[in-house]
Design an enzyme around this catalytic site. Structure first.
Site, PDB file in Angstrom:
ATOM      1  N   ASP A  90      -7.914  -5.666  -0.046  1.00 16.15           N
ATOM      2  CA  ASP A  90      -8.385  -6.511  -1.149  1.00 16.15           C
ATOM      3  C   ASP A  90      -7.968  -7.968  -1.021  1.00 16.15           C
ATOM      4  OD1 ASP A  90      -9.715  -4.515  -2.551  1.00 16.15           O
ATOM      5  OD2 ASP A  90      -7.831  -3.763  -3.367  1.00 16.15           O
ATOM      6  N   HIS A 101       0.846  -1.188   0.000  1.00 19.17           N
ATOM      7  CA  HIS A 101       0.000   0.000   0.000  1.00 19.17           C
ATOM      8  C   HIS A 101       0.880   1.235   0.000  1.00 19.17           C
ATOM      9  CE1 HIS A 101      -3.132   2.840   1.067  1.00 19.17           C
ATOM     10  NE2 HIS A 101      -3.963   1.928   0.623  1.00 19.17           N
TER      11      HIS A 101
END
Ligand code: CMC
Length: 392
Positions: free
Chosen positions: A327, A270
């Site tokens: 996700d 991320h």
């Protein structure tokens, strides 16, 4: 290049001032309007979190009832929009349909498809939030050649989505509270995430004073890519591929570490979270809970867990501070619910709508703000001359 500062991919640019969402990437903190995501995941519904994000405070019971009433009131799309759906080939990706249809929905609401108007904003927001869910379900039904199912007044937000996805004209889908709860949580965990690619896109478009529907439609396009919202679909495709190769993840991780054809461990990493993604922790717990409640054992979940465990102990991932993101496990929940892979990013879009609406509002309300207009570091030829066609 004068006073222009180069900041590749805006990694260190504060592009706006915002009061909506706070992230501390080092500590793994996410808060909507100051409230920790863990508390919201525990106590709030998606619609209440949406209200919080858009209007800046948790709704009182009266406000909640009014807003839910608006969502129900505006849940139907104009009947003529069916012709638009018919124009798409059945192979069209639902994200393409969704983006086009959000703009089309705006055309059917000319009184709302205007510049920002504080007085009508609640109605505008309710239209968009409610209709995006109807449009998403219709896009799915269209892709399967199935008749569309109208929303029902008696259902709450997430129940209605499941109903429009899975009911048949003569038989209602049986709603399982555990499934409704899990999907509602997925929506809530995606509801906002400060200046990610799609939200920054929405703000960029909004800064030109484009209307809410046009701005949100641009957000859907930005979200579609596999490095952003498309990652949830990419995770499941990756897990299926690993399974088809009869690999337990070891060979795949080798490919990733050697950057073989740019292979990446989808659902990992991320830009902001460098220790863990708090949403991933919540969603992993929900994933285990739902699958055991439904009595499902998914081989892809076993592969995912093994991948996570191996990666978290591998120097490649440790050095780069790569952890599972939201996700990584959301796709496994959606598979268990029966949502097809190509709809995963659409689910993300429904969930992110409150964040886009709130960010649109922030831009629109800062009446004196300037249009967003980044600069560049020009790398082309300094001067060239035009050569007529016959001399080239
Ligand atoms: N698998 C393998 N290596 C990775 C991964 C990954 N998932 N993510 C980053 N790296 C490597 C990258 O190759 C680079 O290595 P090196 O230093 O050798 O060049 C290093 O880690 C730093 O990565 P980066 O590309 O500079 O990081 P970024 O901040 O630009 O990208 C990201 C962030 C999320 C796009 C990226 O981690 C990624 O592509 N992850 C996979 C896709 C994904 O899961 N996306 C969903 C993000 S969360 C939901 C959302 O916001 O939409």
């Amino acid at each position: 290049t004068g006073c222009i500062t180069y900041d590749e991919s805006y990694g260190n640019t504060g592009s706006c001032q915002s009061r909506i969402t706070f992230i501390d990437g080092e500590k793994g903190i996410l808060r909507y309007r100051g409230i920790p995501i863990e508390e919201l995941a525990e106590g709030s519904t998606f619609v209440q979190a949406a209200y919080l994000i858009i209007f800046g405070k948790l709704p009182t019971e009266t406000e909640r009832l009014r807003f839910s009433g608006l969502l129900t009131k505006y849940q139907m799309i104009h009947e003529d929009m069916k012709f638009h759906f018919e124009g798409f080939p059945s192979s069209a990706h639902p994200m393409a349909i969704l983006s086009a249809m959000i703009n089309a929905a705006g055309c059917f609401l000319p009184e709302l498809n205007t510049e920002y108007d504080a007085e009508r904003f609640e109605i505008q927001a309710a239209h968009l939030l409610s209709q995006v869910r109807t449009l998403a379900a219709y896009a799915f039904r269209k892709s399967r050649g199935l008749p569309s199912i109208y929303p029902k007044k008696k259902y709450m937000f997430t129940e209605n989505f499941l109903h429009m996805m899975f009911s048949e004209p003569d038989e209602d889908y049986e709603l399982d509270p555990a499934v409704v709860d899990a999907l509602d949580l997925i929506f809530l965990l995606h509801a906002d995430h400060e200046q990610n690619c799609s939200t920054a896109t929405v703000r960029m478009v909004a800064s030109s004073k484009a209307n809410l529907f046009a701005s949100a439609s641009a957000g859907v396009c930005a979200l579609w890519g596999p490095l952003h919202g498309g990652a949830n679909q990419a995770v499941i495709e990756m897990l299926k591929e690993i399974r088809a190769d009869k690999d337990d993840g070891t060979l795949f991780l080798d490919k990733v570490k050697h950057k073989n054809h740019g292979a990446k461990l989808m659902g990992f990493g991320h830009r902001v979270y460098k220790n863990y993604d708090p949403r991933a922790r919540i969603i992993k717990r929900k994933c285990d809970e739902l699958l055991s409640k439904m009595g499902i054992s998914d081989p892809l979940l076993d592969i995912a867990k093994k991948l996570e465990e191996t990666a978290l102990n591998d120097p490649y991932f440790i050095e780069r501070r790569l952890y599972p993101n939201v996700d990584f496990y959301s796709g496994i929940i959606m598979r268990a619910i029966g949502i097809p892979t190509e709809m995963f990013t659409v689910i993300f879009a429904i969930g992110r709508m409150p964040g886009w609406i709130a960010n649109y509002r922030e831009v629109a309300e800062a009446g004196d703000s300037r249009i967003y207009r980044p600069r560049q570091i020009y790398q082309g030829p300094s001067l060239n001359h035009y050569v007529p066609l016959f001399e080239r």
